[in-house]
Design an enzyme around this catalytic site. Structure first.
Site, mmCIF file in Angstrom:
data_model
loop_
_atom_site.group_PDB
_atom_site.id
_atom_site.type_symbol
_atom_site.label_atom_id
_atom_site.label_comp_id
_atom_site.label_asym_id
_atom_site.label_seq_id
_atom_site.Cartn_x
_atom_site.Cartn_y
_atom_site.Cartn_z
ATOM 1 N N SER A 90 0.865 -1.153 0.021
ATOM 2 C CA SER A 90 0.037 -0.112 0.019
ATOM 3 C C SER A 90 0.781 1.262 -0.138
ATOM 4 O O SER A 90 0.529 2.313 -0.647
ATOM 5 C CB SER A 90 -0.927 0.116 1.252
ATOM 6 N N LYS A 199 8.836 3.385 11.171
ATOM 7 C CA LYS A 199 7.662 3.216 12.176
ATOM 8 C C LYS A 199 8.419 2.709 13.374
ATOM 9 O O LYS A 199 9.515 1.831 13.380
ATOM 10 C CB LYS A 199 6.857 2.184 11.625
#
Length: 246
Positions: A90, A199
């Protein structure tokens, strides 16, 4: 010589605090069923899951990158982007559109998007995919560098996360190692002024990573996009303005 010094610096950082005692936790079947039910309920009520279907993104995490890029403009037409831990793809889909790697804008500059993951990634038009490859392994990174050739990255993205053990300290340690792996790679392959986005999970290690990232980037900040669930400990650290290597 520069690469040797960089490797030594990150090797020390990734090994610090690596001694950890833990015991194996065996979850009960009941806890698994409760967890699965909660996850399904959350998915069904999540507007970003529906939006991902509507806009043909492979998962809702696309909107985290969209939010960050809308605010900080780290993906521009013509940019070279490397997406680490890309599956299912994505973020790669977003990057392809933002840098015009698929030439959706015939008059715009064409960018380059490279995606890598240990898992299978189904083809994405405009992206060069390295699948079944562990980004953290040196041989994998060497293949990426060879593929880049004389090009340098404008952005290195990492949505990588380790498989959860259920042991909080160990899980945080493992994701920080992934962050440093992405940061080290970004420092080696990026052009001056480039960005890095990784992240991580909330914890004291965030401050250490922020300080270390500031050695190489002019502006470093912690970002929590609205599409990141409020009950999640997930955060993102963004470094902008790569200083280059002296």
């Amino acid at each position: 010589m520069k690469k040797t010094l960089i490797t030594r610096f990150f090797h020390i950082r990734m090994l610090s605090g690596s001694c950890c005692r833990y015991k194996k936790v065996q979850p009960s079947v009941k806890s698994k069923n409760v967890s699965s039910h909660d996850w399904l309920t959350r998915q069904l009520s999540d507007p970003f899951v529906e939006m991902a279907k509507k806009y043909n993104y492979r998962c809702r995490s696309a909107f985290k990158l969209i939010e960050i890029d809308d605010k900080f403009k780290i993906l521009l037409p013509g940019n070279v982007v490397i997406d680490c831990g890309a599956a299912p793809g994505s973020w790669t889909q977003v990057a392809v559109k933002r840098v015009n790697a698929n030439l959706s804008d015939k008059n715009g500059s064409q960018g380059t998007v490279i995606a890598i993951d240990k898992q299978l990634i189904y083809p994405i038009e405009g992206a060069s995919i390295f699948e079944n490859m562990d980004f953290t392994e040196q041989t994998s990174q060497e293949k990426l560098v060879n593929f880049l050739g004389s090009n340098r990255a404008d952005a290195v993205l990492s949505d990588m996360a380790p498989s959860a053990t259920g042991i909080r300290d160990l899980d945080r340690e493992n994701i920080i190692k992934l962050c440093y792996s992405a940061l080290k790679f970004a420092v080696i392959v990026s052009k001056k002024g480039a960005s890095v986005l990784v992240k991580l999970w909330q914890g004291q290690e965030m401050l250490d990573l922020q300080r270390d990232m500031s050695r190489f980037y002019d502006n470093v900040k912690i970002v929590k996009p609205n599409s990141s669930r409020s009950d999640s400990i997930e955060m993102f650290m963004l470094g902008r303005g790569f200083k280059g290597l002296r």
